[in-house]
Design a protein around this motif. Structure first.
Motif, mmCIF file in Angstrom:
data_model
loop_
_atom_site.group_PDB
_atom_site.id
_atom_site.type_symbol
_atom_site.label_atom_id
_atom_site.label_comp_id
_atom_site.label_asym_id
_atom_site.label_seq_id
_atom_site.Cartn_x
_atom_site.Cartn_y
_atom_site.Cartn_z
ATOM 1 N N UNK A 49 -43.677 -41.314 10.678
ATOM 2 C CA UNK A 49 -43.247 -40.362 9.913
ATOM 3 C C UNK A 49 -43.958 -38.916 9.577
ATOM 4 N N UNK A 50 -45.135 -38.848 9.675
ATOM 5 C CA UNK A 50 -45.952 -37.586 9.749
ATOM 6 C C UNK A 50 -45.818 -36.865 11.160
ATOM 7 N N UNK A 51 -45.373 -37.665 12.229
ATOM 8 C CA UNK A 51 -45.112 -37.033 13.359
ATOM 9 C C UNK A 51 -43.659 -36.224 13.337
ATOM 10 N N UNK A 52 -42.667 -36.946 12.722
ATOM 11 C CA UNK A 52 -41.275 -36.654 12.583
ATOM 12 C C UNK A 52 -41.111 -35.424 11.620
ATOM 13 N N UNK A 53 -41.743 -35.771 10.455
ATOM 14 C CA UNK A 53 -41.355 -34.993 9.448
ATOM 15 C C UNK A 53 -42.293 -33.963 8.517
ATOM 16 N N UNK A 54 -43.383 -34.273 8.717
ATOM 17 C CA UNK A 54 -44.618 -33.425 7.953
ATOM 18 C C UNK A 54 -44.576 -31.961 8.201
ATOM 19 N N UNK A 55 -44.619 -31.639 9.585
ATOM 20 C CA UNK A 55 -44.706 -30.216 10.085
ATOM 21 C C UNK A 55 -43.490 -29.823 10.706
ATOM 22 N N UNK A 56 -43.272 -28.356 10.148
ATOM 23 C CA UNK A 56 -42.144 -27.674 10.684
ATOM 24 C C UNK A 56 -42.096 -27.355 12.267
ATOM 25 N N UNK A 57 -41.148 -27.455 12.905
ATOM 26 C CA UNK A 57 -41.026 -27.081 14.322
ATOM 27 C C UNK A 57 -41.631 -25.414 14.717
ATOM 28 N N UNK A 58 -41.617 -24.549 13.738
ATOM 29 C CA UNK A 58 -42.180 -23.601 14.023
ATOM 30 C C UNK A 58 -43.739 -23.420 14.013
ATOM 31 N N UNK A 59 -44.232 -24.277 13.034
ATOM 32 C CA UNK A 59 -45.469 -24.454 12.957
ATOM 33 C C UNK A 59 -46.131 -25.642 13.725
ATOM 34 N N UNK A 60 -47.151 -25.282 14.612
ATOM 35 C CA UNK A 60 -47.343 -26.241 15.577
ATOM 36 C C UNK A 60 -48.027 -27.329 14.739
ATOM 37 N N UNK A 61 -47.787 -28.434 15.352
ATOM 38 C CA UNK A 61 -48.328 -30.104 14.867
ATOM 39 C C UNK A 61 -49.932 -29.675 14.380
ATOM 40 N N UNK A 62 -50.152 -30.143 13.257
ATOM 41 C CA UNK A 62 -51.721 -29.847 13.083
ATOM 42 C C UNK A 62 -52.395 -30.993 13.004
ATOM 43 N N UNK A 63 -52.309 -32.186 12.120
ATOM 44 C CA UNK A 63 -53.416 -33.312 12.112
ATOM 45 C C UNK A 63 -52.667 -34.264 11.436
ATOM 46 N N UNK A 64 -53.055 -35.652 11.888
ATOM 47 C CA UNK A 64 -52.667 -36.712 11.204
ATOM 48 C C UNK A 64 -53.967 -37.410 10.938
ATOM 49 N N UNK A 65 -54.318 -37.972 9.765
ATOM 50 C CA UNK A 65 -55.630 -38.802 9.507
ATOM 51 C C UNK A 65 -55.258 -39.756 8.930
ATOM 52 N N UNK A 66 -55.809 -41.037 9.333
ATOM 53 C CA UNK A 66 -55.790 -42.417 8.812
ATOM 54 C C UNK A 66 -57.138 -42.717 8.306
ATOM 55 N N UNK A 67 -57.007 -43.247 6.858
ATOM 56 C CA UNK A 67 -58.511 -43.731 6.487
ATOM 57 C C UNK A 67 -58.147 -45.088 6.108
ATOM 58 N N UNK A 68 -59.056 -45.958 6.533
ATOM 59 C CA UNK A 68 -58.756 -47.510 6.314
ATOM 60 C C UNK A 68 -60.083 -47.878 5.631
ATOM 61 N N UNK A 69 -59.743 -48.377 4.202
ATOM 62 C CA UNK A 69 -60.914 -48.922 3.456
ATOM 63 C C UNK A 69 -60.698 -50.354 3.416
ATOM 64 N N UNK A 70 -61.824 -51.159 3.887
ATOM 65 C CA UNK A 70 -61.696 -52.574 3.734
ATOM 66 C C UNK A 70 -62.643 -53.231 2.842
ATOM 67 N N UNK A 71 -62.166 -53.889 1.865
ATOM 68 C CA UNK A 71 -63.086 -54.351 0.709
ATOM 69 C C UNK A 71 -63.019 -55.979 0.836
#
Length: 142
Positions: A49-71
Motif C-alpha cells: 500500500x505504501x508503494x502504491x499509494x503513499x507517494x505522488x508520481x511527480x515526487x520520487x518514491x521516498x522511504x518505507x520503514x517497517x518497525x517490528x516490536x516483539x514482546x
C-alpha cells in the motif's frame, strides 16, 4: 522487548522483500506457521500500500520503514511508516469489497487478521500500527 527496523524504497518488489525479511525475523519467535502466513499477508498488504499509494508520481518514491516490536509471551506490533500523503481514517472502508472489485481488500485483510489497527500521524510521518496478541503455544520455546 525486541525491536527491529527494516527500510526500503517503496516499490512493489522492495515492499515484498521487506515483508519476507520480517518473516525471517519472526520465525525465531513465532512457532505457529499459520500465524506466520497471516503476518506475511498483512505485511505484504501494508508495505505494498505504501508503494502504491503513499507517494505522488511527480515526487520520487521516498522511504518505507517497517518497525517490528516483539514482546515475548505477549504480542507483536508492526509499524509500517511512510512520509508521503498519508491516509485519511475517515475515508477508509474496512468492509469486504464486492467480488467484482478490482482492489480495496488490503485494509479489510489487515484489520481482520490483527487484533488492532491504528492510523497515526507524527509530524510528516504516517504510521499504520498493527498489533497481534499471541497465545502461549504460538511462541517458539527458547
Amino acid at each position: 522487548m525486541h525491536r527491529f527496523v527494516l527500510e526500503a524504497i517503496p516499490t512493489p518488489e522492495e515492499s515484498r522483500e521487506v515483508a519476507r525479511k520480517a518473516i525471517i525475523i519472526l520465525k525465531d519467535f513465532v512457532a505457529d506457521e499459520n500465524l506466520l502466513h497471516d503476518m506475511d499477508l498483512v505485511l505484504t498488504e501494508g508495505c505494498s500500500n505504501v508503494a502504491r499509494h503513499a507517494y505522488d508520481k511527480v515526487k520520487k518514491c521516498n522511504r518505507l520503514e517497517l518497525t517490528i516490536k516483539i514482546q515475548p509471551g505477549e504480542q507483536i506490533i508492526f509499524e509500517i511508516a511512510d512520509w508521503g500523503k498519508g491516509l485519511c481514517s475517515k475515508s477508509i472502508d474496512f468492509s469486504m469489497p464486492s467480488p467484482e472489485a478490482v482492489g480495496g481488500r488490503g485494509m479489510f485483510i489487515m484489520s481482520e487478521l490483527m487484533d488492532s489497527f491504528e492510523l497515526i500521524k507524527e509530524n510528516s510521518k504516517n504510521i499504520i500500527k498493527l498489533t497481534r496478541k499471541l497465545k502461549e503455544d504460538q511462541w517458539r520455546k527458547k
